[in-house]
Design a protein around this motif. Structure first.
Motif, PDB file in Angstrom:
ATOM      1  N   GLY A 348      39.061  65.443  50.044  1.00 43.12           N
ATOM      2  CA  GLY A 348      39.454  65.596  51.395  1.00 43.12           C
ATOM      3  C   GLY A 348      39.515  64.515  52.026  1.00 43.12           C
ATOM      4  O   GLY A 348      40.260  64.932  53.692  1.00 43.12           O
ATOM      5  N   SER A 349      40.346  63.001  52.300  1.00 47.08           N
ATOM      6  CA  SER A 349      40.934  62.530  52.947  1.00 47.08           C
ATOM      7  C   SER A 349      42.527  62.932  52.843  1.00 47.08           C
ATOM      8  O   SER A 349      42.775  62.766  53.817  1.00 47.08           O
ATOM      9  N   ALA A 350      43.410  63.559  52.328  1.00 48.30           N
ATOM     10  CA  ALA A 350      44.061  64.461  52.310  1.00 48.30           C
ATOM     11  C   ALA A 350      43.621  65.111  53.535  1.00 48.30           C
ATOM     12  O   ALA A 350      44.968  65.390  53.994  1.00 48.30           O
ATOM     13  N   MET A 351      43.216  66.059  53.517  1.00 45.54           N
ATOM     14  CA  MET A 351      42.551  66.745  54.464  1.00 45.54           C
ATOM     15  C   MET A 351      42.484  66.464  55.971  1.00 45.54           C
ATOM     16  O   MET A 351      42.650  66.686  56.916  1.00 45.54           O
ATOM     17  N   SER A 352      41.754  65.701  55.534  1.00 44.39           N
ATOM     18  CA  SER A 352      41.588  64.640  56.735  1.00 44.39           C
ATOM     19  C   SER A 352      42.579  64.037  58.271  1.00 44.39           C
ATOM     20  O   SER A 352      43.123  63.871  58.874  1.00 44.39           O
ATOM     21  N   SER A 353      43.582  63.938  57.060  1.00 47.37           N
ATOM     22  CA  SER A 353      44.946  63.164  57.095  1.00 47.37           C
ATOM     23  C   SER A 353      45.650  64.428  57.979  1.00 47.37           C
ATOM     24  O   SER A 353      46.179  64.068  58.858  1.00 47.37           O
ATOM     25  N   ALA A 354      45.685  65.205  57.215  1.00 45.25           N
ATOM     26  CA  ALA A 354      46.512  66.464  57.414  1.00 45.25           C
ATOM     27  C   ALA A 354      46.405  66.504  59.253  1.00 45.25           C
ATOM     28  O   ALA A 354      46.652  67.140  60.213  1.00 45.25           O
ATOM     29  N   LEU A 355      44.594  66.587  59.791  1.00 41.36           N
ATOM     30  CA  LEU A 355      44.061  67.041  61.112  1.00 41.36           C
ATOM     31  C   LEU A 355      44.872  65.443  62.020  1.00 41.36           C
ATOM     32  O   LEU A 355      44.759  66.230  63.286  1.00 41.36           O
ATOM     33  N   GLU A 356      44.932  64.737  61.426  1.00 42.03           N
ATOM     34  CA  GLU A 356      45.190  63.814  62.388  1.00 42.03           C
ATOM     35  C   GLU A 356      46.425  63.481  62.927  1.00 42.03           C
ATOM     36  O   GLU A 356      46.496  62.311  63.363  1.00 42.03           O
ATOM     37  N   GLY A 357      47.686  64.357  61.796  1.00 38.08           N
ATOM     38  CA  GLY A 357      48.747  63.845  61.943  1.00 38.08           C
ATOM     39  C   GLY A 357      48.918  62.697  61.395  1.00 38.08           C
ATOM     40  O   GLY A 357      50.230  62.791  61.132  1.00 38.08           O
ATOM     41  N   ARG A 358      47.896  62.445  60.226  1.00 39.62           N
ATOM     42  CA  ARG A 358      49.128  61.146  59.643  1.00 39.62           C
ATOM     43  C   ARG A 358      49.484  61.972  57.777  1.00 39.62           C
ATOM     44  O   ARG A 358      48.901  63.070  57.644  1.00 39.62           O
ATOM     45  N   PRO A 359      50.660  60.572  57.244  1.00 43.42           N
ATOM     46  CA  PRO A 359      50.834  61.270  56.241  1.00 43.42           C
ATOM     47  C   PRO A 359      49.820  61.664  54.894  1.00 43.42           C
ATOM     48  O   PRO A 359      48.999  60.937  55.149  1.00 43.42           O
ATOM     49  N   THR A 360      49.894  62.922  54.508  1.00 39.36           N
ATOM     50  CA  THR A 360      49.017  62.935  53.306  1.00 39.36           C
ATOM     51  C   THR A 360      49.086  62.410  52.169  1.00 39.36           C
ATOM     52  O   THR A 360      49.930  62.193  52.021  1.00 39.36           O
ATOM     53  N   PRO A 361      48.438  61.930  51.484  1.00 38.21           N
ATOM     54  CA  PRO A 361      48.056  60.824  49.980  1.00 38.21           C
ATOM     55  C   PRO A 361      48.924  62.021  48.907  1.00 38.21           C
ATOM     56  O   PRO A 361      48.718  62.905  49.138  1.00 38.21           O
ATOM     57  N   ALA A 362      49.549  60.909  47.993  1.00 35.24           N
ATOM     58  CA  ALA A 362      50.293  62.195  47.241  1.00 35.24           C
ATOM     59  C   ALA A 362      49.588  62.567  46.571  1.00 35.24           C
ATOM     60  O   ALA A 362      48.325  62.054  46.103  1.00 35.24           O
ATOM     61  N   ALA A 363      49.671  63.735  45.934  1.00 38.13           N
ATOM     62  CA  ALA A 363      48.894  64.738  45.297  1.00 38.13           C
ATOM     63  C   ALA A 363      48.420  64.168  43.759  1.00 38.13           C
ATOM     64  O   ALA A 363      49.271  63.052  43.282  1.00 38.13           O
ATOM     65  N   LEU A 364      47.207  64.114  43.036  1.00 41.22           N
ATOM     66  CA  LEU A 364      46.357  63.635  41.783  1.00 41.22           C
ATOM     67  C   LEU A 364      47.939  63.586  40.680  1.00 41.22           C
ATOM     68  O   LEU A 364      47.780  64.674  40.569  1.00 41.22           O
TER      69      LEU A 364
END
Length: 390
Positions: A348-364
């Motif tokens: 979910g944090s990765a999806m939020s990061s994408a909306l805000e233009g921030r780097p997404t966390p690495a895949a689990l």
């Protein structure tokens, strides 16, 4: 005088054959079948139908089932969950097809029951729309609780009760034991310690085959795990198992014996000459969860769920995991490949990061668990803490 010729073949009659067939039905399955039959019988009685369900002809039974699937309720009048209704359907089928009734028809597969089964599927959709579609899985023991449990005095190998708890938990976990299945029937010789010829590593292995829910008399292969030694650890499961065997009462054959409350300095036997009661075994993880102060109350089946989940998340293929758990299909194993709440939060944090233009966390990445040895049917030896699995 010539001796009477000994008959070549057996002389079992139908009643004795029925008894033999009943003996191979697991107790839990038999109880589930009887519960399913009682529920349908109660429904028929309430509707003014006095016939016993085993007396009904297929066409008549199909008519009643077509209505029952929509109208089935708990004793308090509530809707059943989808999984419960599905279990009832299979339970009724097994009840009728097993001794002493031995019905030849099949309420799930036969064409006479097509309308009833169409209604069954429609009833499942209704239950899902009513919020009765979720399945409650046995909880997996969290990593934090595993660590807390193993550091707890409740698993201390220096006391009779702690050693009993430690060895029983290890057996349930490493061998992915299903709930109460055959636990009370275990003897001192149910397991044995062996040494791997290639690595000289010690491990505990099941010494005797057994009937389980998934594997009955027709199976030709033994499905079981290995419990490997971890010499560098104070919690080495093989060392605990060997110590436990030396402390058992020699006059009792049961593997699980009642721990003594008090010991003297010269005590060599830590356990009474009597097996542990059924209730104690049934409440094993419930009691252990409370006494060790775990984050929640776990069930005995949680040990199996946890073991299978660890294997799946460690990168082992389904066929390899099934060689340990005894599952007969990949579909039945899928329930152990769940995504945890923590993993969903990261996603979910990765999806939020994408909306805000921030780097997404690495895949689990799948967690790695060390000191895990698995023996396959081909006797291939795998050391998990030195080998990386894709």
């Amino acid at each position: 005088m010539d001796q009477p010729k000994r008959p070549r073949f057996g002389t079992l009659n139908q009643s004795e054959i029925n008894q033999k067939r009943e003996e191979v039905i697991p107790t839990a399955t038999r109880k589930a079948n009887e519960k399913s039959a009682r529920a349908l019988q109660a429904y028929l009685t309430e509707k003014g139908i006095n016939s016993k369900i085993h007396e009904l002809e297929p066409v008549e039974l199909a008519t009643h089932l077509a209505s029952y699937y929509f109208n089935a309720r708990t004793v308090t009048g509530e809707l059943y969950k989808r999984s419960s209704l599905d279990n009832f359907r299979h339970g009724i089928n097994r009840y009728l097809r097993s001794p002493p009734y031995n019905k030849k028809f099949d309420i799930i597969k036969d064409v006479e029951f097509r309308e009833a089964n169409d209604n069954f599927r429609a009833a499942l959709c209704d239950l899902k729309s009513e919020g009765k579609g979720n399945t409650t899985h046995y909880p997996t023991i969290s990593s934090a609780d595993l660590q807390k449990l193993y550091s707890s005095e409740e698993l201390s190998i220096h006391t009779p009760r702690g050693l009993f708890n430690k060895v029983q938990f290890d057996v349930r976990y490493y061998f992915c034991r299903r709930g109460q299945e055959n636990i009370r029937c275990m003897k001192k010789d149910t397991f044995k310690v062996e040494i791997d010829s290639d690595t000289s590593a010690k491990y505990v292995v099941k010494a005797q085959d057994e009937l389980t829910k998934n594997h009955r008399g027709q199976d030709q292969e033994t499905f079981s795990g290995f419990m490997p030694a971890n010499p560098s650890s104070d919690s080495c499961p093989v060392r605990s198992f060997e110590k436990y065997l030396t402390k058992l009462n020699p006059s009792c054959d049961a593997l699980w014996q009642r721990p003594k409350d008090f010991l003297t300095a010269s005590s060599t036997e830590w356990y009474y000459n009597s097996p542990v009661g059924e209730k104690t075994l049934r409440d094993f993880m419930k009691t252990l969860s409370n006494k060790a102060g775990l984050s929640r109350v776990y069930t005995n089946h949680s040990c199996r769920t946890t073991g299978a989940t660890v294997l799946s998340q460690s990168g082992f293929q389904p066929a390899q995991v099934m060689a340990i758990t005894g599952h007969k299909s990949v579909n039945s194993l899928a329930q152990y490949q769940r995504v945890s709440s923590g993993e969903k939060l990261v996603m979910g944090s990765a999806m939020s990061s994408a909306l805000e233009g921030r780097p997404t966390p690495a895949a689990l990445s799948a967690p790695r668990h060390t000191n895990l040895y698995i023996r396959f049917n081909q006797l291939a030896y795998v050391e998990a803490n030195t080998t990386t699995f894709a």
